[in-house]
Design a protein around this motif. Structure first.
Motif, short mmCIF file in Angstrom:
data_model
loop_
_atom_site.label_atom_id
_atom_site.label_comp_id
_atom_site.label_asym_id
_atom_site.label_seq_id
_atom_site.Cartn_x
_atom_site.Cartn_y
_atom_site.Cartn_z
N ILE A 198 -3.81 3.59 13.26
CA ILE A 198 -2.97 5.06 13.98
C ILE A 198 -2.38 5.93 12.95
O ILE A 198 -2.44 7.20 12.90
CB ILE A 198 -2.47 4.78 15.23
CG1 ILE A 198 -3.66 4.48 16.25
CG2 ILE A 198 -1.90 6.12 15.94
CD1 ILE A 198 -3.18 4.00 17.58
N THR A 200 -8.84 4.63 19.03
CA THR A 200 -8.25 4.38 20.45
C THR A 200 -9.14 3.74 21.37
O THR A 200 -8.84 2.83 22.03
CB THR A 200 -7.47 5.75 20.94
OG1 THR A 200 -6.66 6.27 20.15
CG2 THR A 200 -7.16 5.31 22.45
N SER A 245 -2.46 6.40 22.94
CA SER A 245 -3.39 5.35 22.89
C SER A 245 -2.99 4.30 23.90
O SER A 245 -3.81 3.79 24.60
CB SER A 245 -3.23 4.56 21.30
OG SER A 245 -3.60 5.63 20.29
#
Length: 380
Positions: free
Chosen positions: A286, A174, A302
């Motif tokens: 992710i 992130t 994020s």
């Protein structure tokens, strides 16, 4: 001001709607965010047409919440239905998104030039927002009758506090995305002015030059996505993408103000290729490090962190340009600022490679094997 009202709520709202999507289902998140897009744009169009400040601001606020959150849930849908082709599907999505932006930038000035009616543009936008809502309804109906399950047995026990148990790899990824997009968005805010002031381009020539990275991204994202899905090595591609971006900013800083236009075209090409690699390698990661039932929450968090940084990036860029105007119109030190951000992104990319290689290699394998190896036991 209207730009600020678009961005400010997105420092936290993507996380909220992402969490609600995990709890109540992605169709709920899609319908909620697309409805916010439609009604927000409706209020905005009414406010602009009637020269009313409050409806314009409130409409922009609602539209901004819906637009960013819609992307969050769309990424979750893509990762659910195309988990073996994560980068390829997300590459197509981001390419289509940028094609729409380019088409908007090209068509709206032409419409205004022909009609001299500023409000007409916003009503055309409302038609597109209604198409977004209609397509969302159609998708939801199709998915309802799909053979794939649409509900998860663990939804009722999902808690927002589980974000504090996300793995280190997620937080580093992130941070990588946030710094990478900070460099991209900060450059976008001054790119045209930089080419005109520093390199002597005309407005049209600057526009053509900025189309180079855009075209590379539109066509390069699906290609890079396909290759990454076949080869894996997401963290390595993230590092190479940010390193290429840093190299492009080094070239931008070293270019003399009276350089050949071909040198600027070379910079634009290198910047486009590296940006495309960053986009296609980062967002799918992710999904690979987070349990399926928390995908929307993870993407929303994020986006919230990224938007918080992006809100400040253009502000600092503007301050640097204003404070250093005697050096290439202020754009030389702005380029140094972009370089510093991209070097931070590159360092974080190297951290991704190191952490992933010493762990379960979630960002090393191809999607199916990475998901199988991912330890999804985040405490409730």
């Amino acid at each position: 001001m209207l730009f600020s009202f678009y961005y400010l709520p997105n420092i936290f709202m993507p996380l909220v709607i992402g969490y609600l999507s995990d709890v109540f289902g992605r169709r709920f998140g899609l319908m909620l965010s697309s409805s916010l897009i439609f009604f927000g744009h409706l209020l905005f169009a009414i406010g602009i047409s009637g020269r009313m400040f409050v409806p314009s601001v409130f409409g922009r606020l609602v539209f901004g919440i819906g637009a960013e959150s819609y992307i969050v849930v769309v990424l979750e849908c893509l990762s659910f239905w195309n988990f073996e082709f994560l980068s390829f599907s997300m590459g197509i999505q981001s390419a289509a998104q940028r094609f729409g932006s380019a088409l908007n930038d090209f068509m709206l000035p032409l419409i205004y030039e022909k009609t001299k009616n500023l409000s007409l543009q916003f009503w055309i936008g409302l038609v597109l927002a209604s198409l977004c809502l209609i397509s969302t309804i159609i998708f939801s109906i199709i998915e309802c009758f799909s053979f794939k399950p649409c509900s998860r047995s663990v939804r009722g026990s999902i808690r927002i506090t589980r974000i504090f148990n996300f793995p280190l790899l997620y937080w580093v990824l992130t941070l990588y995305i946030s710094f990478s997009y900070l460099a991209i968005i900060s450059l976008n805010t001054v790119a045209s002015g930089m080419l005109q002031t520093r390199f002597g381009f005309t407005v049209s020539a600057a526009g053509v030059t900025l189309c180079i990275p855009l075209v590379v991204i539109i066509f390069g994202n699906p290609v890079f996505g396909f290759l990454i899905d076949r080869l894996g090595r997401y963290s390595t591609c993230c590092f190479l993408g940010s390193a290429g971006m840093a190299l492009s900013f080094v070239l931008l800083c070293l270019l003399p103000d009276d350089c050949s236009r071909w040198a600027v075209y070379l910079w634009a090409l290198l910047y486009g290729v590296s940006t495309s690699l960053v986009i296609t390698a980062s967002w799918p990661g992710i999904k690979l490090v987070i349990p399926e039932e928390l995908t929307s929450t993870a993407y929303g968090l994020s986006f919230s962190i990224q938007d918080g940084m992006l809100f400040l990036g253009p502000v600092f860029t503007g301050l640097i340009v204003d404070a250093t105007k005697k050096y290439s119109g202020g754009y030389f030190w702005a380029s140094v600022f972009f370089l510093m951000i991209s070097l931070c992104s590159t360092a974080i990319g190297w951290m991704l490679v190191s952490i992933d290689s010493n762990g379960n290699k979630s960002l090393y394998e191809v999607p199916r094997r990475a998901i199988e190896n991912n330890d999804s036991t985040i405490p409730y």
